[in-house]
Design a protein around this motif. Sequence first.
Motif, PDB file in Angstrom:
ATOM      1  N   GLY A 250       0.281  11.530  -0.539  1.00 20.16           N
ATOM      2  CA  GLY A 250      -0.138  12.255  -1.742  1.00 20.16           C
ATOM      3  C   GLY A 250       0.993  12.400  -2.747  1.00 20.16           C
TER       4      GLY A 250
ATOM      5  N   ASP B  87       0.732   8.402 -10.475  1.00 18.16           N
ATOM      6  CA  ASP B  87      -0.184   8.987 -11.457  1.00 18.16           C
ATOM      7  C   ASP B  87       0.587   9.523 -12.664  1.00 18.16           C
TER       8      ASP B  87
ATOM      9  N   THR C  44      -1.485   2.174 -11.855  1.00 22.25           N
ATOM     10  CA  THR C  44      -2.644   2.087 -10.967  1.00 22.25           C
ATOM     11  C   THR C  44      -2.452   0.903 -10.035  1.00 22.25           C
ATOM     12  N   ARG C  45      -3.004   1.012  -8.842  1.00 25.38           N
ATOM     13  CA  ARG C  45      -2.839  -0.025  -7.839  1.00 25.38           C
ATOM     14  C   ARG C  45      -4.200  -0.429  -7.285  1.00 25.38           C
TER      15      ARG C  45
ATOM     16  N   TRP D 141       1.260   9.140  -4.466  1.00 23.72           N
ATOM     17  CA  TRP D 141       0.143   8.969  -5.385  1.00 23.72           C
ATOM     18  C   TRP D 141       0.420   9.717  -6.688  1.00 23.72           C
ATOM     19  N   ARG D 142       0.909  10.956  -6.575  1.00 24.29           N
ATOM     20  CA  ARG D 142       1.222  11.740  -7.777  1.00 24.29           C
ATOM     21  C   ARG D 142       2.371  11.109  -8.569  1.00 24.29           C
TER      22      ARG D 142
ATOM     23  N   THR E  29       0.851  -1.192   0.000  1.00 24.92           N
ATOM     24  CA  THR E  29       0.000   0.000   0.000  1.00 24.92           C
ATOM     25  C   THR E  29       0.886   1.241   0.000  1.00 24.92           C
ATOM     26  N   LEU E  30       0.262   2.388  -0.245  1.00 25.95           N
ATOM     27  CA  LEU E  30       1.016   3.635  -0.235  1.00 25.95           C
ATOM     28  C   LEU E  30       1.577   3.928   1.151  1.00 25.95           C
TER      29      LEU E  30
END
Length: 108
Positions: A80, A87, A92-93, A83-84, A62-63
């Motif tokens: 975040g 992205d 995608t996870r 995530w960026r 996980t992140l």
Amino acid sequence: MSCRAVAARFGIGVATAVRWRQMGLAHGRAVAGKPGGDQRSSKTDAHAGLIMTMLDDNGGITLAELRSGLAAQGVLVGIGTLWRFFDRRGITRKKRPATRSSKTAPTS
């Protein structure tokens, strides 16, 4: 006009007028810079190899777990920011499998 007079005339802050005047003196003209943009992606891009290795070693990470693993290596980033990072690369996870199709009604 003085910087204070200019600030009052145009309804801007005195500090802004001073900065624009200094920029005009230093560069010959005072123009606005490019607004916005990503300021911190270089931090994660510098550790892209480490991030991708951690992702390859544990496909279900996980992140938050990735963030903890990076912190153990001395790289402090937020969720975040991670995530960026993914992205920008189109990674995608999705953690759960797709829902089976319904025979009676469409599902989302």
